[in-house]
Design an enzyme around this catalytic site. Structure first.
Site, PDB file in Angstrom:
ATOM      1  N   SER A 132      36.781 -16.394  20.228  1.00  0.00           N
ATOM      2  CA  SER A 132      35.593 -16.796  19.462  1.00  0.00           C
ATOM      3  C   SER A 132      35.758 -16.404  18.008  1.00  0.00           C
ATOM      4  O   SER A 132      36.563 -15.516  17.678  1.00  0.00           O
ATOM      5  CB  SER A 132      34.360 -16.079  20.025  1.00  0.00           C
ATOM      6  OG  SER A 132      33.212 -16.375  19.252  1.00  0.00           O
ATOM      7  N   TYR A 145      29.337  -8.559  22.490  1.00  0.00           N
ATOM      8  CA  TYR A 145      30.089  -9.825  22.570  1.00  0.00           C
ATOM      9  C   TYR A 145      31.298  -9.752  21.632  1.00  0.00           C
ATOM     10  O   TYR A 145      32.422 -10.088  22.030  1.00  0.00           O
ATOM     11  CB  TYR A 145      29.175 -10.998  22.198  1.00  0.00           C
ATOM     12  CG  TYR A 145      29.838 -12.355  22.355  1.00  0.00           C
ATOM     13  CD1 TYR A 145      30.162 -12.865  23.599  1.00  0.00           C
ATOM     14  CD2 TYR A 145      30.141 -13.131  21.230  1.00  0.00           C
ATOM     15  CE1 TYR A 145      30.775 -14.108  23.739  1.00  0.00           C
ATOM     16  CE2 TYR A 145      30.749 -14.378  21.359  1.00  0.00           C
ATOM     17  CZ  TYR A 145      31.059 -14.855  22.615  1.00  0.00           C
ATOM     18  OH  TYR A 145      31.674 -16.080  22.737  1.00  0.00           O
TER      19      TYR A 145
HETATM   20  O1  NJP Z   1      30.451 -21.783  28.330  1.00  0.00           O
HETATM   21  P1  NJP Z   1      29.761 -22.447  29.633  1.00  0.00           P
HETATM   22  P2  NJP Z   1      31.515 -22.351  27.273  1.00  0.00           P
HETATM   23  N1  NJP Z   1      33.900 -15.755  36.925  1.00  0.00           N
HETATM   24  O2  NJP Z   1      28.620 -21.549  29.924  1.00  0.00           O
HETATM   25  C1  NJP Z   1      32.438 -19.737  34.111  1.00  0.00           C
HETATM   26  C2  NJP Z   1      33.706 -19.128  24.411  1.00  0.00           C
HETATM   27  N2  NJP Z   1      32.924 -19.556  23.255  1.00  0.00           N
HETATM   28  O3  NJP Z   1      32.309 -23.433  27.847  1.00  0.00           O
HETATM   29  O4  NJP Z   1      31.332 -19.515  37.466  1.00  0.00           O
HETATM   30  C3  NJP Z   1      34.441 -16.978  36.799  1.00  0.00           C
HETATM   31  O5  NJP Z   1      29.525 -23.890  29.433  1.00  0.00           O
HETATM   32  C4  NJP Z   1      31.365 -20.774  34.444  1.00  0.00           C
HETATM   33  O6  NJP Z   1      31.485 -21.305  35.743  1.00  0.00           O
HETATM   34  P3  NJP Z   1      30.647 -20.773  37.051  1.00  0.00           P
HETATM   35  C5  NJP Z   1      32.919 -18.339  25.420  1.00  0.00           C
HETATM   36  O7  NJP Z   1      32.810 -16.975  25.049  1.00  0.00           O
HETATM   37  C6  NJP Z   1      31.906 -20.428  23.391  1.00  0.00           C
HETATM   38  O8  NJP Z   1      30.830 -22.561  25.998  1.00  0.00           O
HETATM   39  O9  NJP Z   1      30.806 -21.893  38.031  1.00  0.00           O
HETATM   40  N3  NJP Z   1      33.944 -17.935  36.007  1.00  0.00           N
HETATM   41  C7  NJP Z   1      31.714 -21.885  33.485  1.00  0.00           C
HETATM   42  O10 NJP Z   1      32.711 -22.731  34.028  1.00  0.00           O
HETATM   43  C8  NJP Z   1      33.782 -18.514  26.649  1.00  0.00           C
HETATM   44  O11 NJP Z   1      34.798 -17.547  26.705  1.00  0.00           O
HETATM   45  C9  NJP Z   1      31.146 -20.772  22.272  1.00  0.00           C
HETATM   46  O12 NJP Z   1      29.239 -20.548  36.586  1.00  0.00           O
HETATM   47  C10 NJP Z   1      32.825 -17.638  35.322  1.00  0.00           C
HETATM   48  C11 NJP Z   1      32.277 -21.159  32.289  1.00  0.00           C
HETATM   49  O13 NJP Z   1      32.660 -19.839  32.714  1.00  0.00           O
HETATM   50  C12 NJP Z   1      34.391 -19.899  26.463  1.00  0.00           C
HETATM   51  O14 NJP Z   1      34.179 -20.259  25.097  1.00  0.00           O
HETATM   52  C13 NJP Z   1      31.439 -20.223  21.052  1.00  0.00           C
HETATM   53  C14 NJP Z   1      32.203 -16.390  35.383  1.00  0.00           C
HETATM   54  C15 NJP Z   1      31.270 -21.024  31.166  1.00  0.00           C
HETATM   55  O15 NJP Z   1      30.896 -22.282  30.749  1.00  0.00           O
HETATM   56  C16 NJP Z   1      33.785 -20.981  27.339  1.00  0.00           C
HETATM   57  O16 NJP Z   1      32.391 -21.027  27.095  1.00  0.00           O
HETATM   58  C17 NJP Z   1      32.481 -19.334  20.944  1.00  0.00           C
HETATM   59  C18 NJP Z   1      32.779 -15.428  36.242  1.00  0.00           C
HETATM   60  N4  NJP Z   1      32.242 -14.206  36.397  1.00  0.00           N
HETATM   61  C19 NJP Z   1      33.206 -19.007  22.052  1.00  0.00           C
HETATM   62  N5  NJP Z   1      31.112 -16.400  34.586  1.00  0.00           N
HETATM   63  C20 NJP Z   1      29.983 -21.699  22.337  1.00  0.00           C
HETATM   64  N6  NJP Z   1      29.799 -22.441  23.428  1.00  0.00           N
HETATM   65  O17 NJP Z   1      29.212 -21.794  21.361  1.00  0.00           O
HETATM   66  C21 NJP Z   1      31.082 -17.618  34.020  1.00  0.00           C
HETATM   67  O18 NJP Z   1      32.725 -18.790  19.745  1.00  0.00           O
HETATM   68  N7  NJP Z   1      32.106 -18.369  34.455  1.00  0.00           N
END
Ligand code: NJP
Length: 234
Positions: A132, A145
């Site tokens: 990020s 974070y």
């Molecule tokens: O998030 P979201 P993003 N074990 O909420 C999974 C970074 N980022 O795509 O487990 C395994 O749409 C969850 O799946 P599920 C951010 O920090 C973002 O935006 O089925 N999986 C889902 O597939 C992150 O590192 C922004 O609920 C787990 C996914 O993670 C990355 O981008 C800005 C889990 C999350 O999908 C992807 O985020 C930035 C677990 N314990 C950095 N917990 C931004 N969006 O603005 C969650 O600077 N997941």
């Protein structure tokens, strides 16, 4: 560089950036191990949906092993699963504090630790961390974070030293705001009012594809990508 026939493991692949990266790689002929707690395979060809909570090291190791068992190799390991919660340090709930460190930082360590032996064996490995902008700068209300994301960035930079001579390229991807559930979640993600200007998950996936398709004589260590609506913070 052609990615046809390569094998990738992606965490947090059920939606958002992870799903967009999975679709982009699939369109290039990459076979996929797709890990998330829901285990979605996104209905992609040659994709194995894997139920895996990245907070659990054993589950991560088994998910990587299942990907290698199914497809015979692993060339690309992408640590993407992440959560965010934005409050001052003392107001942040202990549950969200633990979750950010466990998912973002420890989950990334577990993922790459499980993937690396296979990336080395592939002879042409790629390790990518979706970190990020918060892994490059301290941001107000995001202390934990930021700590988790600086940790990811430091991990990946150190791995570059360990793995370059083994022909594994290590890259941090550092986006600003991306319009996903992460950003939309009420009181949990970033503020929804800036959504119209945010990047799409597909924008980030294109960057990842660019990184992975560079000729093997060089590597991209870090990319910082910000929507035009966000200042660059100096
Ligand atoms: O998030 P979201 P993003 N074990 O909420 C999974 C970074 N980022 O795509 O487990 C395994 O749409 C969850 O799946 P599920 C951010 O920090 C973002 O935006 O089925 N999986 C889902 O597939 C992150 O590192 C922004 O609920 C787990 C996914 O993670 C990355 O981008 C800005 C889990 C999350 O999908 C992807 O985020 C930035 C677990 N314990 C950095 N917990 C931004 N969006 O603005 C969650 O600077 N997941």
């Amino acid at each position: 560089m052609n990615l046809q026939g390569k094998v990738a493991f992606i965490t947090g692949a059920s939606r958002g950036i992870g799903a967009a990266v999975a679709r982009a790689l699939s369109s290039e002929g990459v076979k996929l191990g797709l890990a998330s707690r829901s285990g979605a395979d996104l209905d992609l060809p040659d994709a194995l949906g894997l139920v895996c909570d990245v907070r659990n090291r054993g589950q991560v190791e088994r998910a990587v092993a299942a990907t290698v068992e199914r497809f015979g190799r692993l060339d690309i390991c992408i640590a993407n699963a992440g959560v965010g919660s934005y409050h001052s340090l003392v107001e942040l709930s202990p549950e969200h504090l633990e979750e950010m460190i466990d998912v973002n930082l420890k989950g990334t360590i577990y993922t790459h630790r499980a993937g690396i032996p296979h990336l080395i064996a592939s002879g042409e490995g790629d390790l990518v961390t979706i970190a990020s902008e918060a892994g490059r700068r301290g941001l107000p209300g995001e202390a934990v974070y930021c700590a988790s994301k600086f940790g990811q960035v430091g991990l990946t930079r150190a791995l570059d030293h360990e793995l370059r001579e083994k022909n594994v390229r290590c890259t941090n991807v550092c986006p600003g705001g991306v319009a996903t559930d992460f950003a939309l979640a009420d009181g949990y993600g970033r503020t929804p009012d800036v959504l119209p200007g945010m990047m799409s998950a597909e924008d980030v996936a294109e960057i990842v594809l660019f990184i992975l398709t560079r000729p093997r004589n060089h590597r991209i260590l870090e990319t910082a990508i910000r929507p035009m609506t966000e200042a660059s913070w100096g």
